[in-house]
Design a protein around this motif. Sequence first.
Motif, PDB file in Angstrom:
ATOM      1  N   ILE A 152      13.395 -93.624 -49.608  1.00  0.00           N
ATOM      2  CA  ILE A 152      13.328 -93.050 -48.261  1.00  0.00           C
ATOM      3  C   ILE A 152      14.356 -91.937 -48.046  1.00  0.00           C
ATOM      4  CG2 ILE A 152      12.331 -95.106 -47.194  1.00  0.00           C
ATOM      5  CD1 ILE A 152      15.073 -96.006 -46.384  1.00  0.00           C
ATOM      6  N   THR A 153      14.881 -91.379 -49.162  1.00  0.00           N
ATOM      7  CA  THR A 153      15.855 -90.277 -49.068  1.00  0.00           C
ATOM      8  C   THR A 153      15.355 -89.092 -49.881  1.00  0.00           C
ATOM      9  OG1 THR A 153      17.667 -91.884 -48.902  1.00  0.00           O
ATOM     10  CG2 THR A 153      18.258 -89.608 -49.414  1.00  0.00           C
ATOM     11  N   PRO A 154      15.215 -87.915 -49.278  1.00  0.00           N
ATOM     12  CA  PRO A 154      14.768 -86.730 -50.021  1.00  0.00           C
ATOM     13  C   PRO A 154      15.705 -86.409 -51.180  1.00  0.00           C
ATOM     14  CG  PRO A 154      14.669 -86.332 -47.660  1.00  0.00           C
ATOM     15  CD  PRO A 154      15.398 -87.630 -47.840  1.00  0.00           C
ATOM     16  N   LYS A 155      15.180 -85.857 -52.239  1.00  0.00           N
ATOM     17  CA  LYS A 155      15.925 -85.639 -53.476  1.00  0.00           C
ATOM     18  C   LYS A 155      17.243 -84.881 -53.320  1.00  0.00           C
ATOM     19  CE  LYS A 155      12.174 -86.230 -56.780  1.00  0.00           C
ATOM     20  NZ  LYS A 155      11.351 -85.638 -57.859  1.00  0.00           N
ATOM     21  N   PRO A 156      17.289 -83.750 -52.585  1.00  0.00           N
ATOM     22  CA  PRO A 156      18.558 -83.010 -52.506  1.00  0.00           C
ATOM     23  C   PRO A 156      19.681 -83.768 -51.805  1.00  0.00           C
ATOM     24  CG  PRO A 156      16.705 -81.615 -51.867  1.00  0.00           C
ATOM     25  CD  PRO A 156      16.193 -83.017 -51.919  1.00  0.00           C
ATOM     26  N   LEU A 157      19.345 -84.821 -51.049  1.00  0.00           N
ATOM     27  CA  LEU A 157      20.354 -85.557 -50.290  1.00  0.00           C
ATOM     28  C   LEU A 157      20.808 -86.837 -50.981  1.00  0.00           C
ATOM     29  CD1 LEU A 157      18.754 -85.248 -46.727  1.00  0.00           C
ATOM     30  CD2 LEU A 157      20.467 -83.764 -47.773  1.00  0.00           C
ATOM     31  N   ARG A 158      20.272 -87.112 -52.173  1.00  0.00           N
ATOM     32  CA  ARG A 158      20.521 -88.424 -52.780  1.00  0.00           C
ATOM     33  C   ARG A 158      21.933 -88.606 -53.324  1.00  0.00           C
ATOM     34  NH1 ARG A 158      14.647 -89.081 -55.811  1.00  0.00           N
ATOM     35  NH2 ARG A 158      13.445 -89.541 -53.910  1.00  0.00           N
ATOM     36  N   SER A 159      22.599 -87.537 -53.713  1.00  0.00           N
ATOM     37  CA  SER A 159      23.990 -87.691 -54.167  1.00  0.00           C
ATOM     38  C   SER A 159      24.882 -88.132 -53.013  1.00  0.00           C
ATOM     39  CB  SER A 159      24.512 -86.381 -54.771  1.00  0.00           C
ATOM     40  OG  SER A 159      23.967 -86.163 -56.051  1.00  0.00           O
ATOM     41  N   LYS A 160      24.713 -87.486 -51.841  1.00  0.00           N
ATOM     42  CA  LYS A 160      25.495 -87.900 -50.669  1.00  0.00           C
ATOM     43  C   LYS A 160      25.140 -89.323 -50.263  1.00  0.00           C
ATOM     44  CE  LYS A 160      26.338 -83.357 -48.598  1.00  0.00           C
ATOM     45  NZ  LYS A 160      26.149 -82.498 -47.410  1.00  0.00           N
ATOM     46  N   ALA A 161      23.845 -89.620 -50.261  1.00  0.00           N
ATOM     47  CA  ALA A 161      23.414 -90.970 -49.894  1.00  0.00           C
ATOM     48  C   ALA A 161      23.939 -91.988 -50.889  1.00  0.00           C
ATOM     49  CB  ALA A 161      21.882 -91.030 -49.834  1.00  0.00           C
ATOM     50  N   ASN A 162      23.926 -91.630 -52.171  1.00  0.00           N
ATOM     51  CA  ASN A 162      24.425 -92.549 -53.189  1.00  0.00           C
ATOM     52  C   ASN A 162      25.921 -92.783 -53.044  1.00  0.00           C
ATOM     53  OD1 ASN A 162      23.677 -94.204 -55.392  1.00  0.00           O
ATOM     54  ND2 ASN A 162      24.512 -92.738 -56.845  1.00  0.00           N
ATOM     55  N   GLY A 163      26.637 -91.771 -52.554  1.00  0.00           N
ATOM     56  CA  GLY A 163      28.063 -91.958 -52.283  1.00  0.00           C
ATOM     57  C   GLY A 163      28.291 -93.009 -51.221  1.00  0.00           C
ATOM     58  N   ILE A 164      27.490 -92.958 -50.143  1.00  0.00           N
ATOM     59  CA  ILE A 164      27.611 -93.957 -49.077  1.00  0.00           C
ATOM     60  C   ILE A 164      27.243 -95.339 -49.589  1.00  0.00           C
ATOM     61  CG2 ILE A 164      26.679 -94.670 -46.828  1.00  0.00           C
ATOM     62  CD1 ILE A 164      26.242 -91.677 -46.236  1.00  0.00           C
ATOM     63  N   ILE A 165      26.155 -95.410 -50.373  1.00  0.00           N
ATOM     64  CA  ILE A 165      25.710 -96.683 -50.940  1.00  0.00           C
ATOM     65  C   ILE A 165      26.816 -97.287 -51.809  1.00  0.00           C
ATOM     66  CG2 ILE A 165      24.048 -97.767 -52.498  1.00  0.00           C
ATOM     67  CD1 ILE A 165      22.785 -96.921 -49.889  1.00  0.00           C
ATOM     68  N   ASN A 166      27.429 -96.450 -52.640  1.00  0.00           N
ATOM     69  CA  ASN A 166      28.472 -96.948 -53.534  1.00  0.00           C
ATOM     70  C   ASN A 166      29.733 -97.354 -52.800  1.00  0.00           C
ATOM     71  OD1 ASN A 166      27.987 -96.708 -56.684  1.00  0.00           O
ATOM     72  ND2 ASN A 166      26.808 -95.086 -55.706  1.00  0.00           N
ATOM     73  N   ILE A 167      30.058 -96.650 -51.714  1.00  0.00           N
ATOM     74  CA  ILE A 167      31.204 -97.065 -50.905  1.00  0.00           C
ATOM     75  C   ILE A 167      30.963 -98.470 -50.347  1.00  0.00           C
ATOM     76  CG2 ILE A 167      32.418 -96.649 -48.722  1.00  0.00           C
ATOM     77  CD1 ILE A 167      32.181 -93.651 -49.322  1.00  0.00           C
ATOM     78  N   MET A 168      29.744 -98.705 -49.861  1.00  0.00           N
ATOM     79  CA  MET A 168      29.404-100.048 -49.376  1.00  0.00           C
ATOM     80  C   MET A 168      29.540-101.080 -50.492  1.00  0.00           C
ATOM     81  SD  MET A 168      28.792-100.307 -46.208  1.00  0.00           S
ATOM     82  CE  MET A 168      27.885-101.854 -46.165  1.00  0.00           C
ATOM     83  N   GLY A 169      29.100-100.683 -51.692  1.00  0.00           N
ATOM     84  CA  GLY A 169      29.240-101.595 -52.822  1.00  0.00           C
ATOM     85  C   GLY A 169      30.686-101.914 -53.130  1.00  0.00           C
TER      86      GLY A 169
END
Length: 483
Positions: A152-169
């Motif tokens: 549910i995240t467009p490709k160009p935004l996935r690095s930023k989104a992955n940063g948030i996901i990893n912070i939660m992790g």
Amino acid sequence: MKTNSNNQSSGGLKLNYKRTFIIGFAFFGILLLWQVYDSWAPTMLTELFKEAFNTTNERDVQYLVGIMMAIDNLAALIMLPIFGRLSDKTHTKLGKRMPYILVGTFCCAVAFPFIPVLFHFHNLAGTIVMMAVVVFFAMMYRNPAVALMPDITPKPLRSKANGIINIMGYIGGAFATVVGLVFSFSKYLGTKDNPNEYWFNKTANIWLVEGPFLVASVLMVISALVLFFTVKENKIAEEVKGDMELGEKLAAIEDSVANDEDERMSKANKTMLLLILAAEFLWFMSENAVGTFMGNYTIYFLGCAHSSSLINTIVGGVGSVVGFLIGGILAGKIGRKWTIFSGLGLAILSTVIWIICSYTVPPITSSGFNVFPIYLYFVWFIKGLGMSLVHVNSFPMVVELCSSKKIGKFTGFYYASSMAAQTLTPCLLGLILLPKFNLDFSFLPIYSVICLACSIIVFAFVKNVKPNAKNIKKGLEALDVED
């Protein structure tokens, strides 16, 4: 104002931070589980095997510890792609990924606290079987949980989104580490210089070793419930359909991706995928070796309390959070390749410092324990920063090369590579540490830096493809505010 899914009309894409943060609860549960598991399981197995083979030398059994930790990863290597493909093809009222996340999390949470119970009563076979049960259900939800973000995240935004996901992790990992510290300070753990204080003692309070596992299980269930009640997978997928289509046009790839199941990848995309996976394999060879044996390195080689290793983990986590915050921004400026390249360079530099200091800085003894070397805190911060730049961008690079219909499959490729490394490296390093090779735990950072150096050489051949960023909103415009 409420966001319209047709962001093409406004000429750009923007990341929904609130929703991404909530999706991060899935990764919160994953890292929470593995932080506890990796912090305690190798030392549990060491003590159980020492008793089984009637030896007092921990080096005699490290190859067995490595094999057992590798078997877990071998199972993951097989199961992660399977559950990825299954979730790609699953269609329920709860969505594609949510059924696997819920079932896997709840079954894992029930089984997890029984590992220390069986260990406490010296049951080697029971401990190993329960570890296998936990790994099976953890693999059931890991791939679908990770695939939920790129769904549910467009490709160009996935690095930023992955940063948030990893912070939660890493917040999940920090929870596990802090809880472990509380119980470690009870001196349920000892060192080779204090054999009478070992936690492998039936007269010790079982809650001292049970506590971290039980807390982890409770928090895993809470994280799954938060995800279930706040993320309506099917509804969100429909809302972001327009954004996903625009994201395909802005993808950082050489050729267009294959949309149909039977359509082959282009040669350029396939080459890029194989190079990324090969480099990933090598850096996970390094990371998992350190993750598996650092607890034993601290206790048996440094002669320090187990709590020192847990504090060091927190320091590394702080460095990782910094990297996750800047990794997506840096990738937008210099590209994902050079961001990962920089991260690997920092990891290599920090490990070289570790090697040099381990041979030149003498140990300091206090109250029966050696004092944990201060330089390792610095090393772990830099290493955590560097590897977070790698992780925040490597997964988006892999799923960039597929359509939305194959995200689970390509997530499986990503984890198959990492799990293959995590299957091989504990066995290999465990064998190297056998007494007949005249090497001890001081070889750990040397092994790590060799693998990192090989990974950066392989990754150098990956092409740096930057997305067309003119339509990606920045600054305050990137915030997705809802009524």
